[in-house]
Design a protein around this motif. Sequence first.
Motif, PDB file in Angstrom:
ATOM      1  N   ASN A 247       0.670  -1.357   0.023  1.00  0.00           N
ATOM      2  CA  ASN A 247       0.060   0.030  -0.009  1.00  0.00           C
ATOM      3  C   ASN A 247       0.944   1.180   0.231  1.00  0.00           C
ATOM      4  O   ASN A 247       1.881   1.208   0.913  1.00  0.00           O
ATOM      5  CB  ASN A 247      -0.823   0.042   1.352  1.00  0.00           C
ATOM      6  N   PHE A 249       0.591   5.400   0.583  1.00  0.00           N
ATOM      7  CA  PHE A 249      -0.313   6.197   1.232  1.00  0.00           C
ATOM      8  C   PHE A 249       0.583   7.689   1.103  1.00  0.00           C
ATOM      9  O   PHE A 249       1.531   7.886   1.349  1.00  0.00           O
ATOM     10  CB  PHE A 249      -0.415   6.214   2.643  1.00  0.00           C
ATOM     11  N   LEU A 255      -6.730   4.125   5.104  1.00  0.00           N
ATOM     12  CA  LEU A 255      -7.155   2.745   4.879  1.00  0.00           C
ATOM     13  C   LEU A 255      -8.439   2.329   5.814  1.00  0.00           C
ATOM     14  O   LEU A 255      -8.096   2.411   6.970  1.00  0.00           O
ATOM     15  CB  LEU A 255      -6.034   1.632   5.002  1.00  0.00           C
ATOM     16  N   HIS A 258     -11.278  -2.763   8.087  1.00  0.00           N
ATOM     17  CA  HIS A 258     -11.820  -4.011   7.295  1.00  0.00           C
ATOM     18  C   HIS A 258     -10.878  -5.136   7.949  1.00  0.00           C
ATOM     19  O   HIS A 258     -10.252  -5.050   8.894  1.00  0.00           O
ATOM     20  CB  HIS A 258     -10.934  -3.796   5.813  1.00  0.00           C
ATOM     21  N   ASP A 260      -9.153  -8.948   7.001  1.00  0.00           N
ATOM     22  CA  ASP A 260      -8.368  -9.635   5.904  1.00  0.00           C
ATOM     23  C   ASP A 260      -8.774 -11.017   5.824  1.00  0.00           C
ATOM     24  O   ASP A 260      -8.246 -11.656   6.629  1.00  0.00           O
ATOM     25  CB  ASP A 260      -6.767  -9.450   5.635  1.00  0.00           C
ATOM     26  N   SER A 272       3.175  -7.506   8.742  1.00  0.00           N
ATOM     27  CA  SER A 272       2.970  -6.000   8.152  1.00  0.00           C
ATOM     28  C   SER A 272       3.909  -4.815   8.434  1.00  0.00           C
ATOM     29  O   SER A 272       4.302  -4.765   9.560  1.00  0.00           O
ATOM     30  CB  SER A 272       1.569  -5.620   8.736  1.00  0.00           C
ATOM     31  N   PHE A 281      -2.720   3.300  13.633  1.00  0.00           N
ATOM     32  CA  PHE A 281      -3.220   2.229  13.223  1.00  0.00           C
ATOM     33  C   PHE A 281      -4.178   1.948  14.069  1.00  0.00           C
ATOM     34  O   PHE A 281      -4.128   2.071  15.426  1.00  0.00           O
ATOM     35  CB  PHE A 281      -2.112   0.986  13.295  1.00  0.00           C
ATOM     36  N   LEU A 297       2.209   3.877  14.276  1.00  0.00           N
ATOM     37  CA  LEU A 297       3.248   2.888  13.450  1.00  0.00           C
ATOM     38  C   LEU A 297       4.458   3.925  12.848  1.00  0.00           C
ATOM     39  O   LEU A 297       4.073   4.734  11.927  1.00  0.00           O
ATOM     40  CB  LEU A 297       2.360   2.196  12.340  1.00  0.00           C
ATOM     41  N   HIS A 314      -9.260  -3.801  11.344  1.00  0.00           N
ATOM     42  CA  HIS A 314      -8.193  -2.748  11.566  1.00  0.00           C
ATOM     43  C   HIS A 314      -8.423  -2.023  10.424  1.00  0.00           C
ATOM     44  O   HIS A 314      -8.785  -1.974   9.507  1.00  0.00           O
ATOM     45  CB  HIS A 314      -6.981  -3.600  11.672  1.00  0.00           C
ATOM     46  N   ARG A 351       3.752   7.028   2.981  1.00  0.00           N
ATOM     47  CA  ARG A 351       3.993   5.955   3.883  1.00  0.00           C
ATOM     48  C   ARG A 351       3.761   4.680   2.934  1.00  0.00           C
ATOM     49  O   ARG A 351       2.771   4.638   2.075  1.00  0.00           O
ATOM     50  CB  ARG A 351       2.956   5.973   5.047  1.00  0.00           C
ATOM     51  N   ASN A 353       3.255   0.435   3.074  1.00  0.00           N
ATOM     52  CA  ASN A 353       3.037  -0.646   3.717  1.00  0.00           C
ATOM     53  C   ASN A 353       3.321  -1.949   3.102  1.00  0.00           C
ATOM     54  O   ASN A 353       2.522  -2.050   2.145  1.00  0.00           O
ATOM     55  CB  ASN A 353       1.719  -0.557   4.676  1.00  0.00           C
ATOM     56  N   ARG A 357       1.392 -12.285   3.149  1.00  0.00           N
ATOM     57  CA  ARG A 357       0.429 -13.446   3.595  1.00  0.00           C
ATOM     58  C   ARG A 357       0.605 -14.604   3.088  1.00  0.00           C
ATOM     59  O   ARG A 357       1.253 -14.935   2.022  1.00  0.00           O
ATOM     60  CB  ARG A 357      -1.265 -13.110   2.894  1.00  0.00           C
TER      61      ARG A 357
HETATM   62  C1  OGA Z   1      -3.908  -3.992   4.679  1.00  0.00           C
HETATM   63  C2  OGA Z   1      -3.530  -3.240   5.978  1.00  0.00           C
HETATM   64  C3  OGA Z   1      -2.188  -2.216   7.334  1.00  0.00           C
HETATM   65  C4  OGA Z   1      -1.446  -1.022   7.356  1.00  0.00           C
HETATM   66  O1  OGA Z   1      -3.470  -3.695   3.614  1.00  0.00           O
HETATM   67  O2  OGA Z   1      -4.590  -4.914   4.669  1.00  0.00           O
HETATM   68  O3  OGA Z   1      -4.370  -3.612   6.828  1.00  0.00           O
HETATM   69  O4  OGA Z   1      -0.586  -0.496   8.361  1.00  0.00           O
HETATM   70  N1  OGA Z   1      -2.691  -2.572   5.859  1.00  0.00           N
HETATM   71  O5  OGA Z   1      -1.168   0.044   6.379  1.00  0.00           O
END
Ligand code: OGA
Length: 360
Positions: A247, A249, A255, A258, A260, A272, A281, A297, A314, A351, A353, A357
């Motif tokens: 991700n 940002f 975000l 949600h 996962d 993560s 977070f 974070l 989260h 940022r 991330n 998984r």
């Molecule tokens: C995700 C998530 C957390 C973050 O991508 O599913 O929860 O710290 N990211 O960006």
Amino acid sequence: MYDDASASTADLQPGEEERTAFRKAEKVYKLYKTIQSKNSSSRRRQKRDALALKTDLTQVIDFAAILNDFHVCGELPPGIVRFHSPGVTDPIFCFRDKPGFFFIPRALNVEEQCQLLRESLASFPEPPNRTNHTAIYGPLVGLLDAARKNKLLGKFEFDNLQSNSHSFVGEDDRDGQFCKIIAPAVTLLRKLRWSTLGLQFDWSKRSYDISLPHREIPSVLCLLAKKLAVPAMPLGEEFSPEAAIVNYFGPSDMLGGHLDDMEADWSKPIVSISLGCKAIFLLGGKTRDDPPLAMFLRSGDVVLMAGEARQCFHGVPRIFCDDENADCSALVSHLTGEEDIVLREYIQNSRVNINIRQVF
Ligand code: OGA
Ligand code: MN
């Protein structure tokens, strides 16, 4: 010591009580923008609004401060415990009431952060990996390199036949009707929102599409994730990274809350990794009605979500890009080479991330 985030929303507006606890916390921490105006009276109003909207961060758990105090006096705040992992000397923290959640402050040193940031912008968005740009422009090759050279990105068009598979990077190379310029590469880099590594995730179907062409997770990232996952794995089992979502940002991105839940095996952790500007977070419970915990974070921090925490809502409601709060000067000052100018500019306002998984 740490109340849930809803404590800061004591004076709710009419109708707000209908919101979930998670939504309330997002509202507390999200970035509010004031409308810019040259008019002095409204500038006064802006200042007043900005003061009124100043985020109350007193309930945000700060593991950097907790780690520091722990080193100094060996004590931890109520509800936070140290987790002992064989062969690991640096502290790993857990919440007594949130089994399966692990926070590893400064898990990555600055070199490791630099290396991962470079790959996040250089190799991770490269085909066959897909990004948010893929559906619009087709596969884009050499995005970071083109941004470094201030190039434009283009797409070949053969007569009436539009070819999405012939994206190229060219220097204002407008070859008449054959070539269509898309945008400056720096713009596309800044608009990068996600890329997927390993098994490709199909956002429209919200599932992994194993038929899409893909490469394995890069070995450096795979080894790192295996090592980081150890505290959250059953004894004797090894984490097997199969997919990662990266991700990206910008300053006003968030975000939303949600789960996962697209991986077949929820017993395995999500690893993560945070890079760049500091974020908040939120870690909630199994429903949105459970009030979430809020924590900072920072670049180099790693979070593991396994077991029960794997089923918890989260999200990331806030990124801090201002000098005072971003807290990524170590990373920024490490990016000194000519090649790193674009990375340095990028990460001062961003940022990244990387969450890794095991799908099956
Ligand atoms: C995700 C998530 C957390 C973050 O991508 O599913 O929860 O710290 N990211 O960006
Ligand atoms: Mn997630």
